[in-house]
Design an enzyme around this catalytic site. Sequence first.
Site, short mmCIF file in Angstrom:
data_model
loop_
_atom_site.label_atom_id
_atom_site.label_comp_id
_atom_site.label_asym_id
_atom_site.label_seq_id
_atom_site.Cartn_x
_atom_site.Cartn_y
_atom_site.Cartn_z
CB ALA A 13 -0.94 0.00 1.21
CE1 TYR A 14 5.78 5.19 2.99
CE2 TYR A 14 7.18 4.01 1.45
CZ TYR A 14 6.96 5.09 2.29
OH TYR A 14 7.93 6.05 2.42
N GLY A 15 3.95 1.53 -1.18
CA GLY A 15 4.56 1.66 -2.50
C GLY A 15 3.57 2.16 -3.54
#
Length: 252
Positions: A156-158
């Site tokens: 999700a961060y990426g």
Amino acid sequence: MTLLAGKIAFVTGAGRGIGAAAARLFAREGARVLLAARTEAQLKTVTEQIRAEGGTADHVVCDLADAAGVRGAVERTVEVYGRLDIAFNNGATIQRPGPLDVLPEAEFDHVCAVNLKGVWLAMAAEVAAIRATAGSGAIVNTSSVGSLMGNPELPAYGAAKRAVNSLTESAAVTYGPEGIRVNAIAPGNTLTEMIRAWEADSPGLQDRLIAATPLRRAAQPDEIAEAAAWLLSDRASYVTGTVLRVDGGARA
């Protein structure tokens, strides 16, 4: 002549890590700085450090997931200093490491609200402030080298950071004719509280990251801040729409 002499700068995530390093550096390079983050105690500490070194700084508490708060923080910069020239959108949050199918929906939503929507909100407010006051200026967003490849530990961060790359490029094309440059930096392994939190859940993380980095070490936050300062300065006057890797060669 210092790199950012006479500039008015707004920095998010300025209470610690790369954001705090950037706020201190920008002030040393001649900018007057408005620091924004969620934790007032951290903001006060960095603001006092800047003032003790002879710089000019103020701060405002701001949660990037709060639209009114983000707009208010940018407006506060204009209230304090009279205009806005440059902005560094560095604030972010991390997810718990793990594959995408085990990430709770609420956590996915929070990562996107802060790391993507928060950047969009800040950019919109910054463009309006620059346009209304300085007339031209520059914005730098903090992405991540993890946005440039598959990211199984932080999916999700990426994904949110990859979307920031797209927003950066779109904004560069949109606002370039007005003299507003927009770029991003993509840091690699950097010794911040965020990466230490990731390492706590992923033993051996630093060894893996360093082994994949040609320079064979992690970056200090100051080294990442230097890249942002250059992109925001007039010395980068013909650079816009780029995502600059600051990763020790990890993606070479």
